[in-house]
Motif scaffolding. Structure first.
Motif, PDB file in Angstrom:
ATOM      1  N   LEU A  53       0.789  -1.177  -0.120  1.00 35.59           N
ATOM      2  CA  LEU A  53      -0.091  -0.038  -0.084  1.00 35.59           C
ATOM      3  C   LEU A  53       0.989   1.161  -0.023  1.00 35.59           C
ATOM      4  O   LEU A  53       0.637   2.196  -0.781  1.00 35.59           O
ATOM      5  N   VAL A  54       1.821   1.283   0.872  1.00 37.17           N
ATOM      6  CA  VAL A  54       2.573   2.514   0.705  1.00 37.17           C
ATOM      7  C   VAL A  54       3.607   2.545  -0.544  1.00 37.17           C
ATOM      8  O   VAL A  54       3.646   3.635  -0.741  1.00 37.17           O
ATOM      9  N   ARG A  55       3.799   1.445  -1.059  1.00 36.80           N
ATOM     10  CA  ARG A  55       4.503   1.623  -2.396  1.00 36.80           C
ATOM     11  C   ARG A  55       3.564   2.164  -3.360  1.00 36.80           C
ATOM     12  O   ARG A  55       4.056   2.961  -4.350  1.00 36.80           O
ATOM     13  N   ALA A  56       2.463   1.788  -3.518  1.00 33.46           N
ATOM     14  CA  ALA A  56       1.217   2.371  -4.300  1.00 33.46           C
ATOM     15  C   ALA A  56       1.316   3.831  -4.113  1.00 33.46           C
ATOM     16  O   ALA A  56       1.370   4.597  -4.951  1.00 33.46           O
ATOM     17  N   ALA A  57       0.993   4.181  -2.589  1.00 33.98           N
ATOM     18  CA  ALA A  57       0.915   5.601  -2.547  1.00 33.98           C
ATOM     19  C   ALA A  57       2.056   6.305  -3.057  1.00 33.98           C
ATOM     20  O   ALA A  57       1.727   7.518  -3.595  1.00 33.98           O
ATOM     21  N   ALA A 108      -3.453   5.906   2.332  1.00 30.63           N
ATOM     22  CA  ALA A 108      -2.729   6.304   0.958  1.00 30.63           C
ATOM     23  C   ALA A 108      -2.536   7.647   0.440  1.00 30.63           C
ATOM     24  O   ALA A 108      -1.565   8.118   0.344  1.00 30.63           O
ATOM     25  N   VAL A 109      -3.628   8.436   0.702  1.00 30.04           N
ATOM     26  CA  VAL A 109      -3.510   9.613   0.106  1.00 30.04           C
ATOM     27  C   VAL A 109      -2.788  10.579   1.196  1.00 30.04           C
ATOM     28  O   VAL A 109      -1.884  11.183   0.461  1.00 30.04           O
ATOM     29  N   LEU A 110      -2.820  10.314   2.392  1.00 30.97           N
ATOM     30  CA  LEU A 110      -2.042  11.132   3.467  1.00 30.97           C
ATOM     31  C   LEU A 110      -0.332  10.730   3.154  1.00 30.97           C
ATOM     32  O   LEU A 110       0.559  11.623   3.443  1.00 30.97           O
ATOM     33  N   LEU A 111      -0.151   9.461   3.197  1.00 36.90           N
ATOM     34  CA  LEU A 111       1.091   9.119   2.654  1.00 36.90           C
ATOM     35  C   LEU A 111       1.700   9.694   1.436  1.00 36.90           C
ATOM     36  O   LEU A 111       2.928  10.344   1.407  1.00 36.90           O
ATOM     37  N   ARG A 112       0.677   9.771   0.235  1.00 35.48           N
ATOM     38  CA  ARG A 112       1.421  10.517  -0.739  1.00 35.48           C
ATOM     39  C   ARG A 112       1.653  12.083  -0.590  1.00 35.48           C
ATOM     40  O   ARG A 112       2.579  12.594  -1.011  1.00 35.48           O
TER      41      ARG A 112
END
Length: 548
Positions: A53-57, A108-112
């Protein structure tokens, strides 16, 4: 750069992001109860879904696309995992899955959004703090509580479980999210120095987990408990037909007698005694009403008689109607509670009334402020159920005198209360110190219908309270899972779900105090504070440039 190459790069990145998300959602489902990964091996796979998930973000091109795609990909496994909700409320099943899937989407959005700072702050720290903050908000804040399927649950039974004695299940979740961030960084970083920086938080947590000593039982007699697991459908809590009560109660008594070997305590699950309960004033009024009220007083009287004849204390789940009166031919009460009643061999009664009602099962969060609106929602989403329980404010433990004369102080959370860390802590801790000897939870997990995955999720969520409080936890549940969980993170024994059975266990005594018991939810609150600080500073200073 030619426009065609730019469009091609954006197109490739989109498909790469979708692929990462698909793998992340599949990996998340695999480690949930009912997934393809055995519960004893879920630690590393849990880290994998976070990393994906982090990698996608951090590789996503557009924020809105990332939000919608993550929500959609995680909605499918959440629908599968929560299929049991359809047995209780078909109208409530999709909304609960949609709500639950919103949290990985928000992560995901916050990570991005904060990815621009990952060259200053390790990605493992960003993922750990953000992931834990969102989990805490879901599990204890919004809609009262939704504490199932937390990332840290994957570590039950592992060598890292003692983190829970320091920071609760939250510390275990922090390790999973931080390790996932480290793995995601390993998929993108090209310098070992960077990975060493990313390893600091997961490494520190692993070191702490390894040096926290496992608790050892005290050298004094334990309490022998006969746990009776019944196997009734959930509708007995909504409406228990009188014609079935006779056969059901007789089967419970027979099951108890078959395994009875002079225990210190007999325990029946939540709501297994029909009627108006054991309140002395209520029972006296029912006696005065004569034969017409016999069906309401019969079963509490029979259970009290069984307890006194056995010479053993019994802990049973029962409704409690207090302050009853007859108005216009109907019985009314000033208080209605979901109770755990301790019956001593001499007939003396102690009672704990539930202090935290189950969201959407016993109370309607927020909507309860408007009774007319609550009634409308109930008619649409859960016809047949009644939200008429009161909330108790008394959190004192019950005192059990064992056959040898030892006195045990028991916290007795009822059903959903065992899954919420702060609720169980409120029943165990006085002035920052644990003042109970054991936690005995009575539950009615008939809610889960035919889904054993839901029962396993509840059992694992509850088991963490044993490590957090440093005291053994015995769950006795209708339809299962009944089990004894120890402060060292071990499952001593358990029964298979959806069977009527008994087990006799020796509940050991433990001493000592844990950091989680003393300070409560200090760790997730600190993480929420850090996230708020991150966001404020990020908005104030604007985007930063990445290092070359």
């Amino acid at each position: 750069m030619p426009a065609s190459r730019l469009r091609g790069g954006m197109h490739d990145r989109l498909w790469q992001t979708l692929l990462w998300l698909a793998f992340a959602a599949a990996a998340w489902w695999a480690v949930q109860p009912g997934g393809i990964i055995p519960s004893s091996m879920t630690g590393l796979p849990a880290i994998v879904w976070v990393a994906l998930l982090v990698r996608a973000a951090i590789g996503a091109r557009g924020g809105w696309t990332l939000l919608v795609a993550t929500w959609a990909f995680f909605l499918v496994p959440w629908l599968v995992v929560l299929a049991w909700v359809s047995d209780v409320s078909s109208a409530g099943w999709p909304p609960l899955a949609i709500y639950s899937a919103a949290y990985p989407a928000a992560l995901a959005v916050l990570l991005r959004w904060l990815d621009r700072w990952r060259w200053v702050i390790p990605l493992s720290v960003v993922a750990g703090v953000l992931g834990l903050s969102l989990e805490y908000i879901r599990a204890e804040i919004v809609f009262d509580a939704w504490p199932f399927h937390l990332a840290g649950h994957a570590l039950w039974g592992s060598g890292q479980i003692m983190l829970a004695s320091m920071g609760g299940v939250w510390a275990c979740s922090l390790l999973v999210f931080a390790a996932g961030g480290l793995l995601a960084a390993a998929l993108t970083a090209s310098r070992w120095q960077r990975l060493a920086w990313e390893s600091v938080l997961p490494g520190v947590l692993l070191v702490i987990a390894s040096i926290i000593p496992s608790p050892v039982p005290a050298e004094m007699p334990g309490a022998t408990v006969l746990a009776v697991q019944t196997n009734l459908p959930q509708d007995n809590k909504i409406g228990w037909p009188i014609e079935r009560q006779q056969a059901d109660i007789e089967s419970f008594l027979s099951l108890t007698a078959e395994s009875f070997d002079d225990p210190d305590l007999v325990v029946w699950p939540e709501t297994m005694v029909p009627g108006f309960g054991f309140d002395p004033a209520t029972m006296q009024l029912l006696d005065e009403l004569g034969p017409r009220a016999d069906v309401l007083a019969r079963w509490p009287r029979l259970i009290m008689q069984s307890a006194t004849e056995s010479g053993t204390s019994w802990l049973v789940g029962s409704p409690t109607w207090s302050g009853i009166r007859i108005e216009e031919g109907a019985v009314e009460a000033t208080g209605r509670f979901n109770s755990a009643v301790l019956i001593s061999p001499d007939g003396l009664l102690q009672r704990y009334d539930k202090t935290f009602l189950t969201p959407f099962g016993e109370t309607m969060p927020y909507v309860r402020a408007w009774p007319w609106l609550e009634s409308l929602v109930m008619d649409v989403g859960a016809a047949g159920m009644r939200f008429d329980l009161d909330v108790s404010e008394r959190t004192l433990p019950l005192d059990l005198t064992a056959r040898g004369g030892d006195v045990w102080s028991l916290a007795t959370p009822i059903c959903f209360e065992d899954a919420v860390p702060s609720v169980t802590r409120s029943l165990c801790v006085r002035d920052g110190q644990v003042d109970v000897d054991a936690i005995i939870n009575i539950s009615n997990d008939g809610w889960f219908g035919s889904s054993n995955a839901g029962r396993r999720a509840h059992a694992v969520a509850a088991a963490f309270r044993a490590v957090e409080m440093g005291r053994p936890l015995l769950r006795v549940a209708n339809t299962g899972i009944t089990g004894l969980y120890l402060p060292d993170g071990a499952t001593a024994t358990s029964l298979e779900p959806q069977i009527a059975a008994t087990m006799t266990v020796n509940v050991p005594r433990y001493g000592g105090q844990t950091m989680q018991a003393r300070w409560g939810n200090w760790l997730p609150r600190l993480c929420v504070l850090l996230v708020v600080t991150f966001v404020v500073v990020r908005i104030a200073v604007g985007p930063s440039k990445r290092a070359a």
